[in-house]
Motif scaffolding. Structure first.
Motif, mmCIF file in Angstrom:
data_model
loop_
_atom_site.group_PDB
_atom_site.id
_atom_site.type_symbol
_atom_site.label_atom_id
_atom_site.label_comp_id
_atom_site.label_asym_id
_atom_site.label_seq_id
_atom_site.Cartn_x
_atom_site.Cartn_y
_atom_site.Cartn_z
ATOM 1 N N GLN A 1 0.810 -1.212 0.000
ATOM 2 C CA GLN A 1 0.000 0.000 0.000
ATOM 3 C C GLN A 1 0.847 1.269 0.000
ATOM 4 O O GLN A 1 0.339 2.350 -0.266
ATOM 5 C CB GLN A 1 -1.002 -0.040 1.157
ATOM 6 C CG GLN A 1 -2.041 -1.127 0.923
ATOM 7 C CD GLN A 1 -2.939 -1.414 2.107
ATOM 8 O OE1 GLN A 1 -2.916 -0.719 3.108
ATOM 9 N NE2 GLN A 1 -3.736 -2.462 1.994
ATOM 10 N N ARG A 2 2.136 1.147 0.227
ATOM 11 C CA ARG A 2 3.051 2.291 0.190
ATOM 12 C C ARG A 2 3.822 2.389 -1.132
ATOM 13 O O ARG A 2 4.559 3.326 -1.351
ATOM 14 C CB ARG A 2 4.013 2.215 1.373
ATOM 15 C CG ARG A 2 3.326 2.568 2.676
ATOM 16 C CD ARG A 2 4.164 2.204 3.887
ATOM 17 N NE ARG A 2 3.558 2.739 5.097
ATOM 18 C CZ ARG A 2 2.485 2.232 5.708
ATOM 19 N NH1 ARG A 2 1.889 1.157 5.217
ATOM 20 N NH2 ARG A 2 2.003 2.784 6.808
ATOM 21 N N VAL B 1 6.415 7.170 -5.745
ATOM 22 C CA VAL B 1 7.006 8.341 -5.097
ATOM 23 C C VAL B 1 7.930 7.906 -3.959
ATOM 24 O O VAL B 1 9.046 8.392 -3.842
ATOM 25 C CB VAL B 1 5.909 9.294 -4.561
ATOM 26 C CG1 VAL B 1 6.516 10.462 -3.816
ATOM 27 C CG2 VAL B 1 5.027 9.772 -5.702
ATOM 28 N N ARG B 2 7.450 6.982 -3.143
ATOM 29 C CA ARG B 2 8.261 6.503 -2.021
ATOM 30 C C ARG B 2 9.353 5.564 -2.521
ATOM 31 O O ARG B 2 9.111 4.726 -3.382
ATOM 32 C CB ARG B 2 7.394 5.748 -1.016
ATOM 33 C CG ARG B 2 6.389 6.595 -0.277
ATOM 34 C CD ARG B 2 5.576 5.684 0.633
ATOM 35 N NE ARG B 2 4.582 6.385 1.379
ATOM 36 C CZ ARG B 2 3.276 6.409 1.063
ATOM 37 N NH1 ARG B 2 2.837 5.768 0.009
ATOM 38 N NH2 ARG B 2 2.422 7.067 1.818
ATOM 39 N N VAL C 1 10.596 1.988 4.536
ATOM 40 C CA VAL C 1 11.156 1.455 5.786
ATOM 41 C C VAL C 1 10.887 2.424 6.937
ATOM 42 O O VAL C 1 10.466 2.006 8.021
ATOM 43 C CB VAL C 1 12.663 1.161 5.643
ATOM 44 C CG1 VAL C 1 13.295 0.869 7.000
ATOM 45 C CG2 VAL C 1 12.887 -0.004 4.679
ATOM 46 N N ALA C 2 11.092 3.703 6.718
ATOM 47 C CA ALA C 2 10.876 4.701 7.778
ATOM 48 C C ALA C 2 9.428 4.668 8.275
ATOM 49 O O ALA C 2 9.179 4.746 9.487
ATOM 50 C CB ALA C 2 11.238 6.090 7.276
ATOM 51 N N GLU C 3 8.475 4.537 7.354
ATOM 52 C CA GLU C 3 7.069 4.479 7.771
ATOM 53 C C GLU C 3 6.778 3.202 8.563
ATOM 54 O O GLU C 3 6.019 3.234 9.534
ATOM 55 C CB GLU C 3 6.159 4.585 6.550
ATOM 56 C CG GLU C 3 6.179 5.981 5.944
ATOM 57 C CD GLU C 3 5.237 6.139 4.777
ATOM 58 O OE1 GLU C 3 4.239 5.388 4.701
ATOM 59 O OE2 GLU C 3 5.482 7.026 3.947
ATOM 60 N N GLU D 1 13.244 -1.423 14.957
ATOM 61 C CA GLU D 1 14.487 -0.812 14.485
ATOM 62 C C GLU D 1 14.621 -0.944 12.965
ATOM 63 O O GLU D 1 14.245 -1.959 12.383
ATOM 64 C CB GLU D 1 15.684 -1.486 15.147
ATOM 65 C CG GLU D 1 15.751 -1.293 16.646
ATOM 66 C CD GLU D 1 16.001 0.153 17.036
ATOM 67 O OE1 GLU D 1 16.780 0.831 16.332
ATOM 68 O OE2 GLU D 1 15.414 0.591 18.033
ATOM 69 N N GLU D 2 15.193 0.084 12.351
ATOM 70 C CA GLU D 2 15.426 0.066 10.902
ATOM 71 C C GLU D 2 16.305 -1.116 10.497
ATOM 72 O O GLU D 2 16.084 -1.743 9.456
ATOM 73 C CB GLU D 2 16.070 1.370 10.464
ATOM 74 C CG GLU D 2 16.315 1.446 8.980
ATOM 75 C CD GLU D 2 16.911 2.768 8.551
ATOM 76 O OE1 GLU D 2 17.464 2.800 7.435
ATOM 77 O OE2 GLU D 2 16.837 3.756 9.302
ATOM 78 N N ALA D 3 17.285 -1.437 11.324
ATOM 79 C CA ALA D 3 18.194 -2.544 11.020
ATOM 80 C C ALA D 3 17.463 -3.888 10.974
ATOM 81 O O ALA D 3 17.901 -4.812 10.297
ATOM 82 C CB ALA D 3 19.316 -2.598 12.046
ATOM 83 N N VAL D 4 16.349 -3.976 11.670
ATOM 84 C CA VAL D 4 15.556 -5.205 11.684
ATOM 85 C C VAL D 4 14.615 -5.240 10.480
ATOM 86 O O VAL D 4 14.513 -6.249 9.781
ATOM 87 C CB VAL D 4 14.755 -5.326 13.002
ATOM 88 C CG1 VAL D 4 13.795 -6.504 12.960
ATOM 89 C CG2 VAL D 4 15.702 -5.434 14.178
#
Length: 90
Positions: A41-42, A46-47, A53-55, A63-66
């Motif tokens: 859905q993202r 554009v993304r 990942v940030a969303e 965590e982003e690393a995960v």
């Protein structure tokens, strides 16, 4: 950046997305649930990977690393199935 494939028909519902590649009707529909549906859905042209990942980091308080490597692998899988394609700046 990623966008949905031009030949992909889809229906999004809360927590679930159903995809059908109209150029390959011999392939069964692809149903995504949970975090897979959230990623789908993202995908909007554009993304990019980083924005998605940030969303999800915010959504799942993880965590982003995960999350990052799993998101990358999933996007690559969707691309290999022809359901999404990379977008380059023109």
């Amino acid at each position: 950046m990623w966008r949905r494939g031009a030949s992909v028909a889809y229906v999004d519902r809360e927590g679930r997305s159903a995809l059908l590649d109209l150029d390959h009707l011999d392939h069964p529909p692809f149903v995504l649930e949970g975090s897979a549906a959230e990623i789908w859905q993202r995908i909007d042209g554009v993304r990019d990977h980083t924005a998605i990942v940030a969303e999800l980091v915010d959504l799942y308080a993880e965590e982003e690393a995960v999350i990052g490597p799993s998101v990358h692998a999933f996007l690559e899988d969707l691309a290999s199935r022809g359901l999404i394609e990379g977008v380059t700046d023109a």
